[in-house]
Motif scaffolding. Structure first.
Motif, PDB file in Angstrom:
ATOM      1  N   LEU A  26      -4.219   4.416  -3.170  1.00 66.41           N
ATOM      2  CA  LEU A  26      -3.736   2.708  -2.687  1.00 66.41           C
ATOM      3  C   LEU A  26      -4.783   2.421  -1.828  1.00 66.41           C
ATOM      4  O   LEU A  26      -5.440   3.092  -1.115  1.00 66.41           O
ATOM      5  CB  LEU A  26      -2.308   3.116  -2.130  1.00 66.41           C
ATOM      6  CG  LEU A  26      -1.345   3.657  -2.687  1.00 66.41           C
ATOM      7  CD1 LEU A  26      -0.325   4.350  -1.429  1.00 66.41           C
ATOM      8  CD2 LEU A  26      -0.785   2.517  -3.430  1.00 66.41           C
ATOM      9  N   ARG A  27      -5.149   1.169  -2.316  1.00 65.07           N
ATOM     10  CA  ARG A  27      -6.373   0.408  -1.503  1.00 65.07           C
ATOM     11  C   ARG A  27      -5.980   0.155  -0.182  1.00 65.07           C
ATOM     12  O   ARG A  27      -6.787   0.251   0.869  1.00 65.07           O
ATOM     13  CB  ARG A  27      -6.338  -0.983  -2.336  1.00 65.07           C
ATOM     14  CG  ARG A  27      -7.690  -1.456  -1.710  1.00 65.07           C
ATOM     15  CD  ARG A  27      -8.239  -2.808  -2.741  1.00 65.07           C
ATOM     16  NE  ARG A  27      -7.139  -3.532  -3.034  1.00 65.07           N
ATOM     17  CZ  ARG A  27      -7.387  -4.561  -4.025  1.00 65.07           C
ATOM     18  NH1 ARG A  27      -8.559  -4.875  -4.660  1.00 65.07           N
ATOM     19  NH2 ARG A  27      -6.120  -5.291  -4.044  1.00 65.07           N
ATOM     20  N   THR A  28      -4.680  -0.029  -0.091  1.00 66.58           N
ATOM     21  CA  THR A  28      -4.079  -0.284   1.469  1.00 66.58           C
ATOM     22  C   THR A  28      -3.140   0.821   1.902  1.00 66.58           C
ATOM     23  O   THR A  28      -2.103   0.536   2.231  1.00 66.58           O
ATOM     24  CB  THR A  28      -3.520  -1.796   1.646  1.00 66.58           C
ATOM     25  OG1 THR A  28      -2.354  -1.755   0.449  1.00 66.58           O
ATOM     26  CG2 THR A  28      -4.472  -2.704   1.291  1.00 66.58           C
ATOM     27  N   PHE A  29      -3.560   1.922   1.768  1.00 64.68           N
ATOM     28  CA  PHE A  29      -2.873   3.155   2.296  1.00 64.68           C
ATOM     29  C   PHE A  29      -2.126   3.002   3.466  1.00 64.68           C
ATOM     30  O   PHE A  29      -0.955   3.485   3.631  1.00 64.68           O
ATOM     31  CB  PHE A  29      -3.708   4.282   2.106  1.00 64.68           C
ATOM     32  CG  PHE A  29      -3.157   5.700   2.631  1.00 64.68           C
ATOM     33  CD1 PHE A  29      -3.293   6.375   3.778  1.00 64.68           C
ATOM     34  CD2 PHE A  29      -2.197   6.423   1.681  1.00 64.68           C
ATOM     35  CE1 PHE A  29      -2.580   7.557   4.237  1.00 64.68           C
ATOM     36  CE2 PHE A  29      -1.233   7.553   1.921  1.00 64.68           C
ATOM     37  CZ  PHE A  29      -1.744   7.961   3.206  1.00 64.68           C
ATOM     38  N   SER A  30      -2.982   2.361   4.480  1.00 61.19           N
ATOM     39  CA  SER A  30      -2.389   2.264   6.012  1.00 61.19           C
ATOM     40  C   SER A  30      -1.166   1.332   5.931  1.00 61.19           C
ATOM     41  O   SER A  30      -0.705   1.427   6.904  1.00 61.19           O
ATOM     42  CB  SER A  30      -3.537   1.970   6.827  1.00 61.19           C
ATOM     43  OG  SER A  30      -4.191   0.706   6.470  1.00 61.19           O
ATOM     44  N   ASN A  31      -0.926   0.606   4.889  1.00 64.91           N
ATOM     45  CA  ASN A  31       0.220  -0.293   4.979  1.00 64.91           C
ATOM     46  C   ASN A  31       1.554   0.418   4.503  1.00 64.91           C
ATOM     47  O   ASN A  31       2.438  -0.290   4.496  1.00 64.91           O
ATOM     48  CB  ASN A  31      -0.104  -1.373   4.140  1.00 64.91           C
ATOM     49  CG  ASN A  31      -1.256  -2.515   4.627  1.00 64.91           C
ATOM     50  OD1 ASN A  31      -1.541  -2.267   5.903  1.00 64.91           O
ATOM     51  ND2 ASN A  31      -1.590  -3.364   4.013  1.00 64.91           N
ATOM     52  N   TYR A  32       1.411   1.740   4.127  1.00 64.24           N
ATOM     53  CA  TYR A  32       2.593   2.306   3.346  1.00 64.24           C
ATOM     54  C   TYR A  32       3.276   3.314   4.126  1.00 64.24           C
ATOM     55  O   TYR A  32       2.466   4.239   4.564  1.00 64.24           O
ATOM     56  CB  TYR A  32       2.322   2.723   2.062  1.00 64.24           C
ATOM     57  CG  TYR A  32       2.069   1.898   1.007  1.00 64.24           C
ATOM     58  CD1 TYR A  32       0.728   1.147   0.849  1.00 64.24           C
ATOM     59  CD2 TYR A  32       3.085   1.292  -0.032  1.00 64.24           C
ATOM     60  CE1 TYR A  32       0.443   0.155  -0.264  1.00 64.24           C
ATOM     61  CE2 TYR A  32       2.795   0.158  -0.717  1.00 64.24           C
ATOM     62  CZ  TYR A  32       1.388  -0.224  -1.032  1.00 64.24           C
ATOM     63  OH  TYR A  32       1.266  -1.149  -1.877  1.00 64.24           O
ATOM     64  N   ILE A  53       3.583   3.908   9.026  1.00 67.31           N
ATOM     65  CA  ILE A  53       2.053   3.624   8.536  1.00 67.31           C
ATOM     66  C   ILE A  53       1.265   4.035   9.729  1.00 67.31           C
ATOM     67  O   ILE A  53      -0.121   4.541   9.401  1.00 67.31           O
ATOM     68  CB  ILE A  53       1.898   1.942   8.502  1.00 67.31           C
ATOM     69  CG1 ILE A  53       2.577   1.323   9.800  1.00 67.31           C
ATOM     70  CG2 ILE A  53       2.840   1.607   7.355  1.00 67.31           C
ATOM     71  CD1 ILE A  53       2.238  -0.070   9.620  1.00 67.31           C
ATOM     72  N   ASN A  74      -5.430   8.209   7.718  1.00 58.56           N
ATOM     73  CA  ASN A  74      -5.565   6.915   7.117  1.00 58.56           C
ATOM     74  C   ASN A  74      -6.877   6.834   6.737  1.00 58.56           C
ATOM     75  O   ASN A  74      -7.161   6.143   5.496  1.00 58.56           O
ATOM     76  CB  ASN A  74      -4.911   5.757   7.950  1.00 58.56           C
ATOM     77  CG  ASN A  74      -3.602   5.624   8.040  1.00 58.56           C
ATOM     78  OD1 ASN A  74      -2.644   6.162   6.918  1.00 58.56           O
ATOM     79  ND2 ASN A  74      -3.118   5.035   8.989  1.00 58.56           N
ATOM     80  N   ASN A  77      -7.000   8.500   3.128  1.00 58.33           N
ATOM     81  CA  ASN A  77      -5.999   8.227   2.598  1.00 58.33           C
ATOM     82  C   ASN A  77      -4.867   9.466   1.934  1.00 58.33           C
ATOM     83  O   ASN A  77      -4.719   9.536   0.814  1.00 58.33           O
ATOM     84  CB  ASN A  77      -6.286   7.450   1.159  1.00 58.33           C
ATOM     85  CG  ASN A  77      -6.554   6.059   1.321  1.00 58.33           C
ATOM     86  OD1 ASN A  77      -6.809   5.559   2.344  1.00 58.33           O
ATOM     87  ND2 ASN A  77      -6.798   5.351   0.395  1.00 58.33           N
TER      88      ASN A  77
END
Length: 122
Positions: A26-32, A53, A74, A77
């Motif tokens: 995920l490119r925006t892992f920290s958003n999940y 998150i 994060n 990832n």
């Protein structure tokens, strides 16, 4: 293409420990928010643990409280599930999953890994 890849499963004796890892593309892992579920043979997929998150809030199912610890990095990832004092009833395929919010419900998770087998012998 989003990929979640679990690793770290295996065969362990009761009382032993394993650490599962889940690497996410995920490119925006920290958003999940991230969750761990397990599926024992012949049963449905069950919630195990989840982490928000930032890593500041976590959930656990009652049967693993005090034995399992979820964490995330994060920068890498990656989400982890440290499993201590394992019991035969922990035997299952373990899955990691990604969600837009911290949840105990499988239907709230968008992306799933392929699973890793954990077998605890008595």
């Amino acid at each position: 293409q989003v990929q979640l890849v679990e690793s770290g499963g295996g065969l362990v004796q009761a009382g032993g420990s394993l650490r599962l890892s889940c690497a996410a593309s995920l490119r925006t892992f920290s958003n999940y928010a991230m969750g761990w579920f397990r599926q024992p043979p012949g049963t449905e997929r069950l919630f195990v643990s989840a982490i928000d998150i930032s890593g500041g809030q976590t959930y656990y199912t009652d049967s693993v409280k005090g034995r399992f610890t979820v964490s995330r990095d994060n920068a890498k990832n990656t989400v982890y599930l440290q499993m201590n004092s394992l019991k035969p009833e922990d035997t299952a395929v373990y899955y990691c999953a990604a969600s837009g919010s911290l949840s105990k419900f499988a239907n709230d998770y968008y992306f799933w890994g392929q699973g890793t087998q954990v077998t605890v012998s008595s």
